[in-house]
Design an enzyme around this catalytic site. Structure first.
Site, mmCIF file in Angstrom:
data_model
loop_
_atom_site.group_PDB
_atom_site.id
_atom_site.type_symbol
_atom_site.label_atom_id
_atom_site.label_comp_id
_atom_site.label_asym_id
_atom_site.label_seq_id
_atom_site.Cartn_x
_atom_site.Cartn_y
_atom_site.Cartn_z
ATOM 1 N N ARG A 141 0.783 -1.129 -0.092
ATOM 2 C CA ARG A 141 0.061 0.006 -0.133
ATOM 3 C C ARG A 141 0.858 1.239 -0.123
ATOM 4 N NH1 ARG A 141 -2.695 -3.071 3.490
ATOM 5 N NH2 ARG A 141 -4.463 -4.024 2.857
ATOM 6 N N LYS A 163 2.285 11.774 -10.810
ATOM 7 C CA LYS A 163 1.632 10.874 -11.340
ATOM 8 C C LYS A 163 2.174 9.855 -11.869
ATOM 9 C CE LYS A 163 -1.252 13.997 -14.184
ATOM 10 N NZ LYS A 163 -1.755 13.908 -15.665
ATOM 11 N N GLU A 205 8.534 19.869 -24.738
ATOM 12 C CA GLU A 205 7.934 19.925 -23.529
ATOM 13 C C GLU A 205 8.788 21.265 -22.668
ATOM 14 O OE1 GLU A 205 5.261 18.591 -22.559
ATOM 15 O OE2 GLU A 205 5.267 16.544 -23.405
ATOM 16 N N LYS A 247 6.703 23.187 -13.585
ATOM 17 C CA LYS A 247 5.679 22.083 -13.283
ATOM 18 C C LYS A 247 5.493 21.861 -11.760
ATOM 19 C CE LYS A 247 4.407 17.615 -14.398
ATOM 20 N NZ LYS A 247 4.305 16.357 -15.021
ATOM 21 N N GLU A 257 -5.136 17.471 -10.165
ATOM 22 C CA GLU A 257 -5.454 17.757 -11.474
ATOM 23 C C GLU A 257 -6.983 18.111 -11.282
ATOM 24 O OE1 GLU A 257 -5.016 14.756 -14.473
ATOM 25 O OE2 GLU A 257 -3.995 16.235 -15.826
ATOM 26 N N ARG A 261 -3.596 22.311 -13.441
ATOM 27 C CA ARG A 261 -2.535 21.470 -14.092
ATOM 28 C C ARG A 261 -3.023 21.341 -15.418
ATOM 29 N NH1 ARG A 261 -0.179 16.372 -10.632
ATOM 30 N NH2 ARG A 261 1.105 15.642 -12.183
ATOM 31 N N ASN A 265 -1.302 21.023 -20.530
ATOM 32 C CA ASN A 265 -1.594 20.309 -21.567
ATOM 33 C C ASN A 265 -1.962 21.156 -22.986
ATOM 34 O OD1 ASN A 265 -1.909 17.636 -20.835
ATOM 35 N ND2 ASN A 265 -3.831 18.207 -20.018
ATOM 36 N N HIS A 268 -1.629 19.584 -26.615
ATOM 37 C CA HIS A 268 -1.665 18.063 -26.318
ATOM 38 C C HIS A 268 -3.052 17.778 -26.973
ATOM 39 C CE1 HIS A 268 1.839 18.351 -23.879
ATOM 40 N NE2 HIS A 268 1.851 17.010 -23.433
ATOM 41 N N HIS A 272 -2.204 14.394 -28.738
ATOM 42 C CA HIS A 272 -2.647 13.109 -28.414
ATOM 43 C C HIS A 272 -3.418 12.486 -29.402
ATOM 44 C CE1 HIS A 272 -2.779 14.141 -23.903
ATOM 45 N NE2 HIS A 272 -1.497 13.416 -24.241
ATOM 46 N N HIS A 285 6.007 11.207 -28.619
ATOM 47 C CA HIS A 285 5.102 12.075 -27.867
ATOM 48 C C HIS A 285 5.404 13.562 -27.884
ATOM 49 C CE1 HIS A 285 2.170 13.705 -24.771
ATOM 50 N NE2 HIS A 285 3.421 14.425 -24.224
HETATM 51 N N1 LIG Z 1 3.702 10.755 -15.093
HETATM 52 C C1 LIG Z 1 3.688 11.846 -15.790
HETATM 53 O O1 LIG Z 1 3.257 12.944 -15.413
HETATM 54 C C2 LIG Z 1 4.273 11.999 -17.193
HETATM 55 C C3 LIG Z 1 4.415 12.890 -18.119
HETATM 56 C C4 LIG Z 1 4.719 12.909 -19.296
HETATM 57 C C5 LIG Z 1 4.864 11.622 -19.917
HETATM 58 N N2 LIG Z 1 4.791 10.387 -19.312
HETATM 59 C C6 LIG Z 1 5.319 9.060 -19.731
HETATM 60 O O2 LIG Z 1 6.438 9.090 -20.084
HETATM 61 C C7 LIG Z 1 6.669 8.146 -20.881
HETATM 62 C C8 LIG Z 1 7.603 8.460 -21.880
HETATM 63 O O3 LIG Z 1 8.760 9.189 -21.180
HETATM 64 P P1 LIG Z 1 10.302 8.924 -22.165
HETATM 65 O O4 LIG Z 1 9.804 9.819 -23.331
HETATM 66 O O5 LIG Z 1 11.312 9.302 -21.201
HETATM 67 O O6 LIG Z 1 10.343 7.347 -22.726
HETATM 68 P P2 LIG Z 1 11.246 6.323 -22.279
HETATM 69 O O7 LIG Z 1 11.312 5.687 -20.926
HETATM 70 O O8 LIG Z 1 10.667 4.876 -23.135
HETATM 71 O O9 LIG Z 1 12.637 6.475 -22.774
HETATM 72 C C9 LIG Z 1 13.021 6.849 -24.102
HETATM 73 C C10 LIG Z 1 14.032 5.838 -24.925
HETATM 74 O O10 LIG Z 1 15.306 6.552 -24.300
HETATM 75 C C11 LIG Z 1 15.995 5.360 -23.516
HETATM 76 N N3 LIG Z 1 16.992 6.261 -22.613
HETATM 77 C C12 LIG Z 1 16.488 7.028 -21.522
HETATM 78 N N4 LIG Z 1 17.508 7.621 -21.004
HETATM 79 C C13 LIG Z 1 18.599 7.327 -21.581
HETATM 80 C C14 LIG Z 1 19.833 7.877 -21.444
HETATM 81 N N5 LIG Z 1 20.383 8.594 -20.412
HETATM 82 N N6 LIG Z 1 20.667 7.068 -22.359
HETATM 83 C C15 LIG Z 1 20.385 6.222 -23.180
HETATM 84 N N7 LIG Z 1 19.143 5.985 -23.450
HETATM 85 C C16 LIG Z 1 18.097 6.290 -22.761
HETATM 86 C C17 LIG Z 1 14.879 4.633 -23.066
HETATM 87 O O11 LIG Z 1 15.564 3.338 -22.919
HETATM 88 C C18 LIG Z 1 13.897 4.701 -24.105
HETATM 89 O O12 LIG Z 1 14.376 3.776 -25.191
HETATM 90 C C19 LIG Z 1 5.418 7.718 -21.788
HETATM 91 O O13 LIG Z 1 4.736 6.499 -21.106
HETATM 92 C C20 LIG Z 1 4.306 8.752 -21.040
HETATM 93 O O14 LIG Z 1 3.048 8.498 -20.807
HETATM 94 C C21 LIG Z 1 4.318 10.540 -17.614
HETATM 95 ZN ZN LIG Z 2 3.561 15.989 -22.785
#
Ligand SMILES: NC(=O)c1ccc[n+]([C@@H]2O[C@H](COP(=O)([O-])OP(=O)(O)OC[C@H]3O[C@@H](n4cnc5c(N)ncnc54)[C@H](O)[C@@H]3O)[C@@H](O)[C@H]2O)c1
Ligand SMILES: [Zn+2]
Length: 378
Positions: A141, A163, A205, A247, A257, A261, A265, A268, A272, A285
């Site tokens: 939990r 999130k 972003e 942020k 949210e 917040r 977007n 977005h 999206h 993205h």
């Molecule tokens: N929680 C939130 O508020 C929030 C906000 C925005 C996005 N997200 C989520 O984040 C995700 C996308 O995140 P992302 O773009 O980081 O994708 P990701 O985690 O897939 O990373 C992108 C790629 O880069 C590689 N990588 C990461 N760091 C590296 C480094 N230093 N050196 C070499 N390779 C590296 C990873 O292995 C992957 O292949 C989505 O699932 C999205 O929904 C969440």
């Molecule tokens: Zn975004």
């Protein structure tokens, strides 16, 4: 937006010369620090102790791209402070944000014999951060967790705000929880190994934060695009810090949210829809929201008199990071359907965060469908 109170980041040369900085995220008893450093992965163990983590066991979750580069440094640093370290390395990529992999995190946590004080470290991009965070939110939990974001997107967006979540076959991020980290530790040097396309997607972003709240940040990115593309530490630190501050302050005012917040977007709504119509994976993205921001700026021109020359500046800046600024080849009907099906579209009416000027946006609003279509097809 009225009531958005954000410390103005006057660009300060002294701040640039220090090698580490902290952004404080004020959320009462859930407050935490975002530490920004360079070559700081090896200090993670000490940082965890400094922020008061008391557990003796830790589970580090990472992915197959990041682990070979950085997992040893992180694990050694934690072990050097007397922690028992267990590691879990999962496949890289969006499909890892699944129920099956969440179960793997739980099983690894059992194997690591985590108790309520023990903690989880998410070492990777947003995929590992979202999955690891939900693992931490749900195991026993809730156990504490530390975000060590390694992609630019994770540093400026997903690691900040609490999130967490996974995808279902039916849609993205359909299962999740709010769970604030105990610490976010950013080592900017890891961006050297991030693929350029991922870096650029993260810059979308960063540019977004300039548009929604900080015209000075926008100016800074414009003036320093070359230095940012060259990954110069001082320029990077400034934009990552400012993005985290914005942020964090938005989240502080609207943790769960309900209102403010939503300004995050900007770009977005169309973004999206593009991801949806194109199938996740074809556009990153950040690429989809780059085009989405150009669209939102043009809609803003029509609805709020946003200056056309600022749309031009936005377009030029996105191009400096090789980001798409157009949406040719996409069908309006398909895009519009996707926008109305978005989980954020109340009553199947798409809503848009629109700008009045650079640095000033409003809460999401409905826009006349004829305006939406004519801007899309212009
Ligand atoms: N929680 C939130 O508020 C929030 C906000 C925005 C996005 N997200 C989520 O984040 C995700 C996308 O995140 P992302 O773009 O980081 O994708 P990701 O985690 O897939 O990373 C992108 C790629 O880069 C590689 N990588 C990461 N760091 C590296 C480094 N230093 N050196 C070499 N390779 C590296 C990873 O292995 C992957 O292949 C989505 O699932 C999205 O929904 C969440
Ligand atoms: Zn975004």
């Amino acid at each position: 937006v009225k009531g958005l109170d954000i410390r103005e980041g006057i660009f300060d040369i002294r701040a640039m010369m220090t090698t580490s900085e902290t952004v404080h995220v004020e959320l009462g008893e859930r407050s935490y620090e975002i530490r920004l450093g360079t070559e700081s992965l090896g200090d993670l163990g000490a940082a965890c102790l400094e922020v008061g983590l008391k557990g003796k066991r830790v589970l580090v979750v990472s992915d197959e791209n990041v682990a070979p580069l950085y997992l040893d440094r992180v694990a050694d640093s934690l072990a050097s402070k007397g922690l028992a370290v267990t590691t879990l390395v999962l496949p890289a990529g969006e499909p890892t944000k699944s129920a099956a992999q969440l179960a793997e995190v739980w099983e690894a946590a059992v194997e690591a014999r985590l108790d309520r004080k023990s903690f989880l470290v998410a070492l990777g991009g947003g995929v590992i951060g979202d999955l690891g965070g939900l693992g931490a939110a749900s195991f026993l939990r809730g156990v504490p967790f530390v975000q060590v974001p390694t992609s630019l997107l994770a540093m400026v967006d997903s690691a900040v705000g609490g999130k967490t979540g996974i995808n279902l076959p039916q849609g993205k991020n359909l299962v999740g929880a709010f769970h604030q980290p105990a610490l976010v530790s950013v080592d900017l040097s890891v961006l050297r190994t991030l693929p350029a396309r991922e870096f650029h997607a993260g810059m979308a972003e960063v540019i977004k934060y300039g548009v929604i709240h900080d015209a000075e940040l926008f100016d800074f990115i414009e003036a320093n695009a070359d230095r940012l593309n060259a990954l110069e530490a001082d320029a990077l630190r400034h934009v990552v810090r400012r993005s985290c501050e914005i942020k964090a302050d938005v989240v502080r005012q609207d943790e769960r949210e309900g209102g403010l917040r939503a300004i995050l977007n900007f770009g977005h709504t169309l973004g999206h829809a593009i991801e949806n119509v194109r199938g996740y994976g074809e556009w990153l993205h950040g690429e989809a929201i780059a085009a989405g921001m150009v669209y939102a700026a043009r809609v803003s021109e029509r609805v709020h008199g946003f200056p056309a020359e600022d749309t031009e500046r936005l377009t030029t800046l996105l191009r400096a990071f090789d980001l798409p600024v157009a949406w040719e080849g996409l069908e309006w009907e398909a895009v519009y359907t996707a926008m109305t099906a978005d989980k954020k579209a109340a009553d199947a009416v798409p809503r848009f965060v629109l700008a009045r000027s650079l640095g000033d946006v409003g809460l999401p609003e409905e826009v006349d469908a004829d305006v939406l279509r004519s801007v899309f097809t212009a």
